[in-house]
Scaffold this active site. Structure first.
Site, mmCIF file in Angstrom:
data_model
loop_
_atom_site.group_PDB
_atom_site.id
_atom_site.type_symbol
_atom_site.label_atom_id
_atom_site.label_comp_id
_atom_site.label_asym_id
_atom_site.label_seq_id
_atom_site.Cartn_x
_atom_site.Cartn_y
_atom_site.Cartn_z
ATOM 1 N N HIS A 20 -7.820 -5.476 -0.474
ATOM 2 C CA HIS A 20 -6.611 -4.692 -0.221
ATOM 3 C C HIS A 20 -5.619 -5.394 0.701
ATOM 4 C CE1 HIS A 20 -4.265 -1.033 -0.230
ATOM 5 N NE2 HIS A 20 -4.270 -0.979 1.083
ATOM 6 N N SER A 45 0.833 -1.199 0.000
ATOM 7 C CA SER A 45 0.000 0.000 0.000
ATOM 8 C C SER A 45 0.871 1.253 0.000
ATOM 9 C CB SER A 45 -0.961 -0.045 1.193
ATOM 10 O OG SER A 45 -1.974 0.931 1.093
ATOM 11 N N ASP A 70 -9.932 -4.875 -4.775
ATOM 12 C CA ASP A 70 -9.434 -3.856 -3.850
ATOM 13 C C ASP A 70 -10.297 -2.598 -3.960
ATOM 14 O OD1 ASP A 70 -7.980 -1.965 -2.391
ATOM 15 O OD2 ASP A 70 -6.049 -2.760 -3.045
#
Length: 291
Positions: free
Chosen positions: A263, A162, A234
């Site tokens: 995610h 991320s 996601d």
């Protein structure tokens, strides 16, 4: 008599309009100075450690803060069976405790793993993080591995999830001597992420945004093999951003998309295929180094 209500309404509109303008300007000023509060979500409470899963040690890495004071980054060193190491850079939420289980997947593959908490996260010292400070923290971790641990750069894989993917890309661009880069569930730039959040589209992002995390520009200069991983369900970061990063990065490169993953659960959804993909990428990177 009929003019008084019209005059009153005009003044009311002017007052309301003025208040709205003041509120909007105040919000813009707030975002200029405090936009990192909408990017980083640290927690000081570490709920899970590697205890019981693997042998590990706490590490404390000194780094010079913006005030000139030496601050300490906290991390865990988890020694593995082989000589290859993963420098693990986590995302914008919680701390390294939330990343133990995933880090153990790399350990399972034989890697040593260094997880660090950026300043402001977990037990690390320092103020609330910024783009500049997390880049310095990643750099500090790199020098710890190559310096104090005496690990060859060609044996270090940089991993980021991320927001950590953006940090990993920045570090990899500065250290082309690294073995390889793994970027999971990450984005092209913070400017493009603004476009994914309708409420922030109300503000002049091109003017006020200074926490840029401009990965799409940096991947073009990478000098190492790179693996992009993303879940196709996601809802935080569209998987199309990994496709764009992949397209912009030079070869050798790989893209691994997982259809049913979100995610944070790509590895658990992909299962053995995730581990095999990482192993195959490591073989690719090792072959590239030894050519």
């Amino acid at each position: 008599m009929s003019k008084m209500p019209i005059t009153f309404l005009l003044k009311l509109v002017q007052i309301v309009g003025g208040l709205v303008a003041i509120a909007y300007l105040s919000a813009c000023i707030y975002l200029v100075f405090w936009q990192n509060r909408f990017i980083f979500f640290p927690s000081s409470i570490i709920e899970i450690t590697p205890a019981g899963l693997a042998s590990f040690e706490d590490v404390w890495l000194p780094v010079l803060g913006s005030s000139g004071k030496v601050e300490r980054i906290h991390g865990w060193w988890i020694p593995g069976e082989g000589k290859q190491t993963v420098l693990y850079l986590h995302g914008n939420g919680i701390n390294i405790g939330a990343n133990v289980n995933h880090a153990m997947r790399f350990h399972q593959l034989g890697f040593s793993v260094l997880l660090i908490d950026y300043r402001g996260y977990g037990r690390s010292e320092g103020d609330f993080p910024t783009e500049a400070s997390v880049y310095r923290d990643a750099e500090t971790a790199w020098h710890y591995l190559t310096g104090e641990r005496q690990i060859s750069a060609k044996d270090i894989f940089i991993y980021g999830h991320s927001l950590g993917g953006a940090i990993a890309i920045d570090l990899a661009a500065k250290h082309p001597e690294a073995a390889g880069l793994i970027v999971e569930s990450s984005f092209t730039s913070m400017r493009n992420m603004v476009n994914e959040r309708p409420v922030f589209q109300l503000f002049p992002a091109d003017i006020i945004l200074h926490q840029r995390f401009d990965s799409i520009s940096k991947v073009r200069s990478l000098k190492m093999p790179v693996l992009f991983i993303h879940g196709m369900l996601d809802t935080e970061i569209p998987y199309g951003m990994s496709k764009m990063l992949f397209a912009a990065a030079p070869s050798p490169k790989r893209l691994f998309l997982v259809p049913d993953a979100g995610h944070n659960n790509v590895a658990s959804i992909a299962g053995v295929e995730y581990l095999q993909t990482v192993q195959n990428f490591v073989r690719l990177a090792t072959h590239s180094i030894n050519k």
